[in-house]
Design a protein around this motif. Structure first.
Motif, PDB file in Angstrom:
ATOM      1  N   TYR A   1      19.131  -7.424  -4.741  1.00  0.00           N
ATOM      2  CA  TYR A   1      18.952  -6.161  -4.012  1.00  0.00           C
ATOM      3  C   TYR A   1      19.223  -6.339  -2.519  1.00  0.00           C
ATOM      4  O   TYR A   1      19.663  -5.413  -1.830  1.00  0.00           O
ATOM      5  CB  TYR A   1      17.516  -5.637  -4.206  1.00  0.00           C
ATOM      6  N   ALA A   2      18.945  -7.567  -2.008  1.00  0.00           N
ATOM      7  CA  ALA A   2      19.093  -7.812  -0.575  1.00  0.00           C
ATOM      8  C   ALA A   2      20.520  -7.568  -0.101  1.00  0.00           C
ATOM      9  O   ALA A   2      20.747  -7.075   1.009  1.00  0.00           O
ATOM     10  CB  ALA A   2      18.662  -9.238  -0.240  1.00  0.00           C
ATOM     11  N   GLY A   3      21.497  -7.911  -0.956  1.00  0.00           N
ATOM     12  CA  GLY A   3      22.892  -7.735  -0.577  1.00  0.00           C
ATOM     13  C   GLY A   3      23.322  -6.290  -0.476  1.00  0.00           C
ATOM     14  O   GLY A   3      24.394  -5.994   0.065  1.00  0.00           O
ATOM     15  N   ALA A   4      22.489  -5.367  -0.994  1.00  0.00           N
ATOM     16  CA  ALA A   4      22.813  -3.934  -0.947  1.00  0.00           C
ATOM     17  C   ALA A   4      21.934  -3.172   0.030  1.00  0.00           C
ATOM     18  O   ALA A   4      21.900  -1.942   0.001  1.00  0.00           O
ATOM     19  CB  ALA A   4      22.684  -3.334  -2.344  1.00  0.00           C
ATOM     20  N   LEU A   5      21.219  -3.900   0.895  1.00  0.00           N
ATOM     21  CA  LEU A   5      20.413  -3.225   1.902  1.00  0.00           C
ATOM     22  C   LEU A   5      21.298  -2.700   3.029  1.00  0.00           C
ATOM     23  O   LEU A   5      22.274  -3.347   3.435  1.00  0.00           O
ATOM     24  CB  LEU A   5      19.369  -4.184   2.481  1.00  0.00           C
ATOM     25  N   ASP A   6      20.946  -1.542   3.552  1.00  0.00           N
ATOM     26  CA  ASP A   6      21.678  -0.987   4.682  1.00  0.00           C
ATOM     27  C   ASP A   6      21.480  -1.863   5.911  1.00  0.00           C
ATOM     28  O   ASP A   6      20.420  -2.482   6.094  1.00  0.00           O
ATOM     29  CB  ASP A   6      21.192   0.437   4.992  1.00  0.00           C
ATOM     30  N   GLY A   7      22.490  -1.915   6.763  1.00  0.00           N
ATOM     31  CA  GLY A   7      22.393  -2.677   7.999  1.00  0.00           C
ATOM     32  C   GLY A   7      23.745  -2.756   8.686  1.00  0.00           C
ATOM     33  O   GLY A   7      24.761  -2.269   8.169  1.00  0.00           O
ATOM     34  N   VAL A   8      23.738  -3.385   9.837  1.00  0.00           N
ATOM     35  CA  VAL A   8      24.966  -3.581  10.616  1.00  0.00           C
ATOM     36  C   VAL A   8      25.564  -4.921  10.204  1.00  0.00           C
ATOM     37  O   VAL A   8      24.940  -5.979  10.371  1.00  0.00           O
ATOM     38  CB  VAL A   8      24.667  -3.554  12.128  1.00  0.00           C
ATOM     39  N   ARG A   9      26.771  -4.874   9.670  1.00  0.00           N
ATOM     40  CA  ARG A   9      27.460  -6.076   9.210  1.00  0.00           C
ATOM     41  C   ARG A   9      28.640  -6.404  10.106  1.00  0.00           C
ATOM     42  O   ARG A   9      29.091  -5.574  10.892  1.00  0.00           O
ATOM     43  CB  ARG A   9      27.900  -5.887   7.758  1.00  0.00           C
ATOM     44  N   HIS A  10      29.154  -7.603   9.923  1.00  0.00           N
ATOM     45  CA  HIS A  10      30.294  -8.046  10.728  1.00  0.00           C
ATOM     46  C   HIS A  10      31.488  -7.117  10.531  1.00  0.00           C
ATOM     47  O   HIS A  10      32.164  -6.734  11.502  1.00  0.00           O
ATOM     48  CB  HIS A  10      30.669  -9.479  10.335  1.00  0.00           C
ATOM     49  N   GLN A  11      31.737  -6.757   9.282  1.00  0.00           N
ATOM     50  CA  GLN A  11      32.773  -5.776   8.982  1.00  0.00           C
ATOM     51  C   GLN A  11      32.134  -4.424   8.727  1.00  0.00           C
ATOM     52  O   GLN A  11      30.995  -4.322   8.289  1.00  0.00           O
ATOM     53  CB  GLN A  11      33.580  -6.215   7.754  1.00  0.00           C
ATOM     54  N   ASP A  12      32.895  -3.388   8.999  1.00  0.00           N
ATOM     55  CA  ASP A  12      32.385  -2.030   8.823  1.00  0.00           C
ATOM     56  C   ASP A  12      32.468  -1.654   7.352  1.00  0.00           C
ATOM     57  O   ASP A  12      33.363  -0.917   6.923  1.00  0.00           O
ATOM     58  CB  ASP A  12      33.199  -1.056   9.678  1.00  0.00           C
ATOM     59  N   ALA A  13      31.517  -2.175   6.568  1.00  0.00           N
ATOM     60  CA  ALA A  13      31.493  -1.915   5.134  1.00  0.00           C
ATOM     61  C   ALA A  13      30.154  -1.290   4.780  1.00  0.00           C
ATOM     62  O   ALA A  13      29.113  -1.698   5.299  1.00  0.00           O
ATOM     63  CB  ALA A  13      31.684  -3.209   4.351  1.00  0.00           C
ATOM     64  N   ASP A  14      30.173  -0.300   3.879  1.00  0.00           N
ATOM     65  CA  ASP A  14      28.905   0.253   3.419  1.00  0.00           C
ATOM     66  C   ASP A  14      28.202  -0.783   2.553  1.00  0.00           C
ATOM     67  O   ASP A  14      28.798  -1.761   2.083  1.00  0.00           O
ATOM     68  CB  ASP A  14      29.120   1.559   2.658  1.00  0.00           C
ATOM     69  N   ALA A  15      26.911  -0.566   2.320  1.00  0.00           N
ATOM     70  CA  ALA A  15      26.081  -1.586   1.676  1.00  0.00           C
ATOM     71  C   ALA A  15      26.547  -1.913   0.266  1.00  0.00           C
ATOM     72  O   ALA A  15      26.575  -3.091  -0.127  1.00  0.00           O
ATOM     73  CB  ALA A  15      24.621  -1.136   1.668  1.00  0.00           C
ATOM     74  N   LEU A  16      26.911  -0.899  -0.524  1.00  0.00           N
ATOM     75  CA  LEU A  16      27.313  -1.176  -1.906  1.00  0.00           C
ATOM     76  C   LEU A  16      28.652  -1.904  -1.957  1.00  0.00           C
ATOM     77  O   LEU A  16      28.852  -2.782  -2.798  1.00  0.00           O
ATOM     78  CB  LEU A  16      27.379   0.120  -2.719  1.00  0.00           C
TER      79      LEU A  16
END
Length: 442
Positions: free
Chosen positions: A293-308
């Motif tokens: 589930y942690a990999g699908a949490l919302d947040g600011v990532r290095h690339q502009d990718a949605d959580a899913l």
């Protein structure tokens, strides 16, 4: 951010016989069918709301809610079933709500959904199976039989424990294909290639397992990072961040706060690839990946990718590293977003040596909770993946072990033993041999 809920349908219901199936967000989220006057299971504290349910989502009182999937039998299980499902579950999993007002089930959703009536056999389970069949997925390959260290040793497992049980499998003539080392071999969450002080050689254990004609399996929680780990200290830029710049909080477990690895960061992705390629090269070819589930949490990532999208890309990275021949079991995973990625999937909360879950939160370990959601998700077996009902525990100290064994057997899914094998009595040995032997014969 979620969108506003918009009406999907209004369906007349018989309040005395109607049933509603809520599909939970991830493996541990309660899922199953309820009468209209029932109170569905909800998180009992904010930590479990993050770790075991859909984070950031609160369901109003008196409302049923499925995450990407909801089914209604308006006149009961013997009549037609209404299915409301995510239109494209691989990219978007809307929440779907049902509220009963004046004899009408008012269904709404915060994203695009498909809505249809199922008239075939099997009630709600038949309708959900029909939806799964409509996806046109390739049938999953059979699961191997497994021995897992978790439910006897937990994080205190040692290398000597693995060797003792490996010898006992031969002594007791148990049909076990895979010996899976669970949590406890690693120094910290995130430091997967650094051993804890209780282990001497990961490759050496794999060799010993393979020399006895069995396959080597291993556990990771690939998207979790302990803030006290070497990885967090040396590479803070590899963590998913909130909008304030602080690491995203993935809840708390094992007495530790949890952060999230940003697999869209090229260096973090390279590290995760190295971890799984190393394990594969050491002889491991069965991988249980947990707390996904942690990999699908919302947040600011290095690339502009949605959580899913980031989540699916992370799993695809793992699959590429271990190869198509290795067996991949998911757990704690956002289910609809995982379609097409796994060989097998945990479809319930953890079992336990006890029956009732803590505080009656049906996301928590307990046989009652595991049975409720495991039965509710039986329709997934053989369609989306091989269902993992969680491990058989057959030792005398396990409460209601006969009932739990009957549930595991009835699922027909992945069969895994998780006892210190030398602690089994005559019933325990015979039951373990029979359940795993039946699975091996499939």
């Amino acid at each position: 951010m979620s969108q506003a809920f918009t009406p999907v349908a209004s369906v007349p219901v018989d309040p005395s016989t109607a049933r509603v199936h809520e599909e939970g967000w991830q493996s541990w989220s309660p899922s199953g069918a309820y009468a209209l006057d029932a109170r569905p299971y909800r998180p009992t504290n904010s930590n479990w709301a993050t770790v075991c349910y859909r984070p950031g989502v609160t369901v109003p009182d008196g409302v049923f809610q499925g995450e990407g999937l909801l089914a209604l039998a308006p006149k009961g299980e013997d009549g037609p079933v209404i299915v409301c499902a995510a239109a494209d579950p691989l990219s978007s999993v809307p929440s779907i709500r049902l509220e009963v007002r004046d004899g009408q089930a008012e269904i709404s959703a915060d994203g695009k959904v498909d809505f249809y009536s199922y008239l075939g056999p099997g009630g709600i389970q038949g309708a959900l199976a029909d939806w799964a069949d409509s996806l046109g997925l390739q049938a999953p390959r059979p699961a191997p039989t497994v021995w897992c260290s978790w439910y006897e040793y937990f994080t205190a497992v040692t290398e000597d424990d693995i060797h003792e049980n490996l010898r006992a499998m031969d002594t007791l003539d148990l049909p076990i294909d895979v010996v899976q080392i669970d949590d406890g071999y690693q120094k910290a969450l995130g430091d997967w290639l650094t051993l804890s002080g209780r282990f001497r050689s990961r490759a050496g254990i794999a060799d010993a397992i393979r020399e006895r004609g069995r396959r080597a399996g291993i556990w990771t929680a690939p998207f979790l990072v302990d803030p006290a780990s070497d990885l967090a200290a040396e590479h803070p830029d590899w963590l998913v961040r909130s909008t304030t710049g602080a690491p995203v909080h993935a809840g708390r477990n094992w007495g530790h706060d949890l952060n999230v690895l940003d697999t869209t960061h090229p260096d973090a992705a390279a590290y995760l690839t190295e971890v799984f390629r190393t394990l594969r090269a050491e002889g491991y070819d069965y991988f249980k990946v947990d707390f996904l589930y942690a990999g699908a949490l919302d947040g600011v990532r290095h690339q502009d990718a949605d959580a899913l999208t980031a989540y699916r890309s992370g799993i695809e990275l793992i699959r590429e590293a271990i190869g198509e021949e290795a067996y991949l079991l998911g757990c704690g995973a956002p289910l609809l977003a995982s379609i097409g990625l796994f060989d097998a999937m945990r479809v319930s909360p953890d079992t336990a040596p006890h029956r009732r879950p803590e505080a009656d939160d049906y996301s928590q370990p307990g046989q009652d909770a595991a049975e409720f959601t495991g039965v509710g998700r039986q329709w997934q077996h053989g369609r989306l993946w091989i269902n993992d009902p969680d491990c058989l525990m057959a030792r005398p100290a396990v409460e209601t072990r006969e009932q739990w064994a009957a549930h595991v057997e009835a699922t027909g899914g992945l069969m895994a033993s998780s006892d210190r094998l030398l602690s089994l009595d005559e019933w325990g040995v015979a039951t373990t041999r029979r359940l795993l032997g039946g699975a091996a014969a499939c």
